[in-house]
Write an enzyme that holds these catalytic residues in place. Sequence first.
Site, PDB file in Angstrom:
ATOM      1  N   SER A   1       0.847  -0.943   0.106  1.00  0.00           N
ATOM      2  CA  SER A   1       0.016   0.121   0.023  1.00  0.00           C
ATOM      3  C   SER A   1       0.709   1.118  -0.174  1.00  0.00           C
ATOM      4  CB  SER A   1      -0.733  -0.144   1.439  1.00  0.00           C
ATOM      5  OG  SER A   1      -1.248   1.149   1.494  1.00  0.00           O
TER       6      SER A   1
ATOM      7  N   TYR B   1      -1.907  -0.690  10.324  1.00  0.00           N
ATOM      8  CA  TYR B   1      -1.941  -1.460   8.756  1.00  0.00           C
ATOM      9  C   TYR B   1      -0.774  -0.908   8.253  1.00  0.00           C
ATOM     10  CZ  TYR B   1      -3.682  -1.639   4.040  1.00  0.00           C
ATOM     11  OH  TYR B   1      -3.979  -1.860   2.737  1.00  0.00           O
TER      12      TYR B   1
END
Length: 247
Positions: free
Chosen positions: A153, A166
């Site tokens: 990401s 995350y």
Amino acid sequence: MNAYHAPENLLAGKIILITGAGDGIGAEAARCYAKHGATCILLGRTVSKLEKVYDDIVAAGGSEPAIVPLDLKGATVSHYQQMAQTILDQFGRLDGLLHNASVLGHLSAFKDIGEDEWRDVMQINVNGTIFMTQALIPVLEKAPHASVVFTTSSVGRKGRAFWGTYAVSKFATEGAMQTLADEYQNKSLRFNCINPGGTRTNMRAQAFPAEDPATLKTPAEIMPTYLYLMGDESIDVNGESLDCQPK
Ligand code: NDP
């Protein structure tokens, strides 16, 4: 990479395992890989969703997939070893592994990250990916040119306020990919990351609830990068972290 046009038979005869294959990007990758000739192994935690993807693939004339129901939250090294042995017995090799399953957790200030939340996200996003890769490497080495694709990401490259758990899990993903790519230079195995960018899925809606999903690319629109890294046209690509969408 979205300009890549894959030949229809790009993945003919390949055996590819996709984690989180029941929904979102993973479900689309499974359907797309099957459409390009692969036999897919669909791994996920919600069997009904995996069965739906199975039905979609068979209805579209794809090779019959295998289903592996597994919740990465509770999975242990021994689960991964058993799975690796089953794949070896059934298929004799594994040509591709797409590490796609992940959870977002709750966005919060770093100082407020709870211990249970931290452990759960790390267990699913990091430990599951690492121990599954370890168990599958001998099966991947049976293939002439195997591809392992991790999902990163933008917050796995540059940290962002309130995305702590995350983001750290995705930094770990990039680190694992780079380490493996370096260890396996000039071997039959290659390791790379894909950053899908903002894509119309449940996870994205959880992260940005006020956003209009219609403004986002669909999983189908970002498949060229997923095809490129799984097909033999990327045989010489190792240790890269590719973006599906312009930044
Ligand atoms: P979704 O939440 O839509 O799908 C995630 C899939 O992973 C689901 O099928 C889910 O299963 C599965 N999964 C989650 N936890 C587990 C578990 N414990 N065990 C087994 N399977 C599990 O996410 P996306 O499709 O959006 O994301 C796919 C990947 O792309 C992720 O790695 C994500 O971090 C990454 N990504 C996504 C972006 C986006 O904008 N969508 C942007 C950047 C990165 P179930 O269906 O049962 O919930």
